[in-house]
Design a protein around this motif. Structure first.
Motif, PDB file in Angstrom:
ATOM      1  N   VAL A 237      58.167  53.555 101.033  1.00  0.00           N
ATOM      2  CA  VAL A 237      57.658  54.750 100.346  1.00  0.00           C
ATOM      3  C   VAL A 237      58.796  55.742 100.153  1.00  0.00           C
ATOM      4  O   VAL A 237      59.543  56.039 101.084  1.00  0.00           O
ATOM      5  CB  VAL A 237      56.521  55.415 101.159  1.00  0.00           C
ATOM      6  N   SER A 238      58.958  56.257  98.921  1.00  0.00           N
ATOM      7  CA  SER A 238      59.970  57.274  98.624  1.00  0.00           C
ATOM      8  C   SER A 238      59.283  58.559  98.185  1.00  0.00           C
ATOM      9  O   SER A 238      58.246  58.519  97.522  1.00  0.00           O
ATOM     10  CB  SER A 238      60.903  56.792  97.508  1.00  0.00           C
ATOM     11  N   TYR A 239      59.869  59.683  98.579  1.00  0.00           N
ATOM     12  CA  TYR A 239      59.318  60.988  98.227  1.00  0.00           C
ATOM     13  C   TYR A 239      60.377  61.787  97.476  1.00  0.00           C
ATOM     14  O   TYR A 239      61.442  62.076  98.025  1.00  0.00           O
ATOM     15  CB  TYR A 239      58.917  61.766  99.479  1.00  0.00           C
TER      16      TYR A 239
ATOM     17  N   LYS B 261      61.198  65.337  95.039  1.00  0.00           N
ATOM     18  CA  LYS B 261      60.672  66.649  94.658  1.00  0.00           C
ATOM     19  C   LYS B 261      61.488  67.171  93.489  1.00  0.00           C
ATOM     20  O   LYS B 261      62.713  67.237  93.568  1.00  0.00           O
ATOM     21  CB  LYS B 261      60.743  67.650  95.823  1.00  0.00           C
TER      22      LYS B 261
ATOM     23  N   ILE C 241      55.855  67.002  93.352  1.00  0.00           N
ATOM     24  CA  ILE C 241      56.082  66.063  94.451  1.00  0.00           C
ATOM     25  C   ILE C 241      55.756  64.657  93.944  1.00  0.00           C
ATOM     26  O   ILE C 241      54.644  64.409  93.457  1.00  0.00           O
ATOM     27  CB  ILE C 241      55.196  66.385  95.680  1.00  0.00           C
TER      28      ILE C 241
ATOM     29  N   LYS D 180      52.123  58.542  93.069  1.00  0.00           N
ATOM     30  CA  LYS D 180      51.210  59.672  93.264  1.00  0.00           C
ATOM     31  C   LYS D 180      51.989  60.942  92.908  1.00  0.00           C
ATOM     32  O   LYS D 180      53.126  61.133  93.368  1.00  0.00           O
ATOM     33  CB  LYS D 180      50.751  59.723  94.731  1.00  0.00           C
TER      34      LYS D 180
ATOM     35  N   GLU E 288      55.574  60.673  94.860  1.00  0.00           N
ATOM     36  CA  GLU E 288      55.535  59.651  95.914  1.00  0.00           C
ATOM     37  C   GLU E 288      55.442  58.283  95.251  1.00  0.00           C
ATOM     38  O   GLU E 288      54.566  58.047  94.423  1.00  0.00           O
ATOM     39  CB  GLU E 288      54.318  59.890  96.810  1.00  0.00           C
ATOM     40  N   SER E 289      56.395  57.412  95.591  1.00  0.00           N
ATOM     41  CA  SER E 289      56.344  56.057  95.022  1.00  0.00           C
ATOM     42  C   SER E 289      56.355  55.025  96.140  1.00  0.00           C
ATOM     43  O   SER E 289      57.074  55.178  97.117  1.00  0.00           O
ATOM     44  CB  SER E 289      57.526  55.830  94.079  1.00  0.00           C
ATOM     45  N   THR E 290      55.522  54.002  95.984  1.00  0.00           N
ATOM     46  CA  THR E 290      55.438  52.924  96.971  1.00  0.00           C
ATOM     47  C   THR E 290      55.863  51.616  96.323  1.00  0.00           C
ATOM     48  O   THR E 290      55.307  51.224  95.288  1.00  0.00           O
ATOM     49  CB  THR E 290      54.000  52.802  97.513  1.00  0.00           C
TER      50      THR E 290
ATOM     51  N   GLY F 275      63.164  59.227  94.384  1.00  0.00           N
ATOM     52  CA  GLY F 275      63.040  59.702  95.766  1.00  0.00           C
ATOM     53  C   GLY F 275      64.070  60.743  96.171  1.00  0.00           C
ATOM     54  O   GLY F 275      64.251  61.016  97.355  1.00  0.00           O
TER      55      GLY F 275
ATOM     56  N   SER G  81      63.128  58.340 101.916  1.00  0.00           N
ATOM     57  CA  SER G  81      62.253  57.166 101.929  1.00  0.00           C
ATOM     58  C   SER G  81      62.005  56.706 103.357  1.00  0.00           C
ATOM     59  O   SER G  81      62.760  57.037 104.274  1.00  0.00           O
ATOM     60  CB  SER G  81      62.875  56.029 101.110  1.00  0.00           C
TER      61      SER G  81
END
Length: 373
Positions: free
Chosen positions: A237-239, A241, A226, A140, A228-230, A88, A348
């Motif tokens: 949720v973490s994002y 890049k 990008i 994702k 995305e992990s949940t 993230g 996140s």
């Protein structure tokens, strides 16, 4: 580490200085043909010296790779940052150096992919990490791919004719994360799919032959992934890049034998690298104003330099006497980058915030929403 952390140590705790790795490439055919002497040496894995016209110059970096270092060696120390991106964080890995210094080989590898570089290895590692953690997280992955050519941002995921008519705008979200409005973003489900998409994008990139390099990159190249992990337990949720950047080489026209069109390209490249140098200078001297908006390249790299990213720079150099001046200039540039401090923070949000955002989107779309009271 937080509860939804994927168990990575090391670089995650190193949230300050930008790390700089130096890589010396082997002599190329033209340097051998002109009988050029080696002016570069590295007494240990952190030090490099250059015999220049102004005497012996010494530089210190986080790691120095010799001309015999393999692609595996180089990626070994880089790979920990890929984990950070999945965790993230905003991560940037970029290559800098004069034309023909080996940047594209470091980042992408050879044409046959017998010696893949940082980019294809990163693709594989992203999906390996996800496979190892699929019991605890859902993931994702999406990507966009750009080049900056003659002051213009072009979308490499569409045909060149279509790309010329697209308007791409560099934007920042509320967390300071840079994104490109108008760029085509594609979702992928495997490393193979991502690499195939990447290869197709590369066919749209501008390259040309010069005296310095059989296939000289005439543009700056950026691929952003990008992630995305949940967390399947608590819904957090973490994002992340991951930006992988192959900068076009700095060059002197007299050395490259550039044509008229190539001179225009070179001027554009040098102008953007000069703007990047101004940003680096302002950041390393801790000046209150940083001129990010002077160029699209510096706007694109705003979150990677002095922003909220964990950043690694590869400075690529030639060992030859003929290139000593450019080598010293590249190493001085890299030393400035090493002085820059970033402040990397995890991106996140809780399950509740994500749910509320989804409700807002539905309301804006005019959909009816059932609210839990």
């Amino acid at each position: 580490p937080s509860g939804d952390h994927l168990g990575f140590g090391g670089v995650c705790q190193d949230l300050g200085k930008i790390r700089v790795f130096c890589r010396i490439r082997p002599f190329n055919k033209s340097e051998v043909a002109r009988g050029s002497q080696c002016v570069v040496s590295h007494p240990d894995e952190y030090t490099i010296t250059v015999e220049s016209s102004r005497g012996l110059k010494e530089f210190q970096f986080d790691r120095v790779f010799s001309s015999t270092s393999s692609q595996e060696n180089v990626f070994e120390d880089t790979s920990r940052l890929i984990q950070s991106a999945v965790d993230g964080y905003n991560v940037c890995i970029f290559a800098y150096g004069q034309t023909g210094s080996g940047k594209t080989f470091t980042m992408i590898g050879d044409k046959q992919q017998e010696a893949p570089g940082v980019v294809p290895r990163a693709f594989k590692q992203i999906f390996q990490i996800m496979e190892e953690n699929k019991g605890r997280f859902s993931f994702k992955v999406s990507a966009y791919m750009l080049e900056m050519y003659n002051e213009r941002l072009l979308d490499l995921f569409v045909a060149p004719s279509e790309s010329l008519s697209k308007k791409l705008e560099v934007r920042k979200d509320k967390n300071g994360l840079v994104y490109v409005q108008g760029a085509e973003t594609r979702e992928v489900t495997s490393a193979e799919e991502l690499f195939l998409m990447f290869q197709q994008g590369c066919t749209n990139r501008h390259i040309a032959s010069t005296r310095m390099n059989a296939e000289s990159s005439r543009s700056h190249f950026i691929i952003a992934i990008i992630l995305e992990s949940t967390n399947l337990t608590n819904g957090t949720v973490s994002y992340g890049k991951l930006s992988l950047v192959d900068l076009a080489g700095s060059e002197r026209a007299a050395k490259t034998g550039a044509t008229d069109e190539q001179l225009k390209e070179a001027n554009s490249i040098n102008k953007s690298l000069s703007a990047l140098g101004d940003v680096i200078s302002a950041l390393s001297n801790e000046q209150p104003f940083v001129p990010y908006r002077n160029n699209k390249l510096t706007m694109l790299m705003q979150d990677s330099l002095g922003g909220n990213a964990k950043t690694l720079m590869f400075v690529n150099i030639s060992p030859a006497e003929w290139n000593a001046e450019e080598t010293v200039a590249s190493l001085i540039y890299a030393t400035r980058v090493k002085a820059i401090t970033n402040s990397a923070q995890k991106n996140s949000q809780s399950k509740e915030i994500a749910r509320l955002k989804e409700i807002i989107i539905q309301l804006k779309a005019g959909e009816s929403v059932e609210l839990d009271v």
